[in-house]
Design a protein around this motif. Structure first.
Motif, PDB file in Angstrom:
ATOM      1  N   THR A 133       0.845  -1.192   0.000  1.00  0.00           N
ATOM      2  CA  THR A 133       0.000   0.000   0.000  1.00  0.00           C
ATOM      3  C   THR A 133       0.878   1.239   0.000  1.00  0.00           C
ATOM      4  O   THR A 133       1.878   1.299   0.716  1.00  0.00           O
ATOM      5  CB  THR A 133      -0.930   0.031   1.232  1.00  0.00           C
ATOM      6  N   THR A 193       7.674  -1.133   6.784  1.00  0.00           N
ATOM      7  CA  THR A 193       7.161   0.150   6.334  1.00  0.00           C
ATOM      8  C   THR A 193       8.320   1.113   6.123  1.00  0.00           C
ATOM      9  O   THR A 193       9.226   1.193   6.953  1.00  0.00           O
ATOM     10  CB  THR A 193       6.197   0.743   7.384  1.00  0.00           C
ATOM     11  N   THR A 234       0.709   5.424   0.405  1.00  0.00           N
ATOM     12  CA  THR A 234      -0.081   6.594   0.793  1.00  0.00           C
ATOM     13  C   THR A 234       0.816   7.827   0.697  1.00  0.00           C
ATOM     14  O   THR A 234       2.012   7.765   0.984  1.00  0.00           O
ATOM     15  CB  THR A 234      -0.625   6.465   2.226  1.00  0.00           C
TER      16      THR A 234
END
Length: 182
Positions: A16, A32, A18
């Protein structure tokens, strides 16, 4: 127009991306990563691809366009596959060993050199003359490997030192002259 910046970044399943308030965050199976983005750059996610878009056409932004696309790609690869660099130690009696969270190097000095494991990087010693640096952040893995290599840079006469496993050390000839000619 930046050729690199125009290319979309493919996002594998489970990743993902963002982008909010100039902070790019990529999450994946291995961890991350975050990156601060400055300038008039926008990152849009459309399906399984991310696009880096520049809002204005300036020379400075043109360079950043390709830079941030490459950084985004490196982050995606890092959280899915990770990065690793392998170093080899070459010298008579030289060896390395992992002790706790540090690597102890006996590389020809009068004392052993201890190299602590930085946060976000895993150091391992599969053999007595090999060090593997692994992690998800490409720049941190590369800088850590360079710091370890800097402890004892390879010399060109015997090839002793710490070198990357794929590095070719150009060898020099030693002295060829005899005792003096009359």
């Amino acid at each position: 127009m930046s050729r690199i910046g125009k290319l979309p970044v493919h996002l594998p399943a489970g990743v993902t991306v963002t982008f909010e308030n100039g902070l790019l965050t990529v999450k994946g199976a291995k961890g991350t990563l975050t990156q601060q983005v400055v300038g008039d750059i926008d990152i849009r996610v459309e399906g399984a691809e991310a696009h880096v878009i520049k809002k204005v056409d300036t020379k400075e932004l043109e360079a950043k366009h390709g830079l941030y696309r490459a950084l985004l790609h490196n982050m995606v690869v890092g959280v899915t596959q990770g990065y690793s660099k392998s170093l080899k130690v070459n010298g008579v009696g030289w060896k390395v060993a992992k002790q706790g969270n540090k690597v102890v190097l006996n590389v020809g000095f009068s004392h052993p050199v201890e190299f602590p494991e930085p946060a976000g990087v895993q150091l391992s010693c599969p053999s007595a003359n090999e060090i593997v640096v692994a992690g998800i952040d490409k720049t941190l893995v590369g800088q850590t490997a360079a710091n370890i290599r800097g402890i004892r840079v390879p010399e060109p006469y015997h090839g002793y030192g710490i070198a990357y496993s794929d590095e070719v050390i150009e060898r020099k000839e030693g002295k060829t002259g005899g005792k003096g000619k009359k």
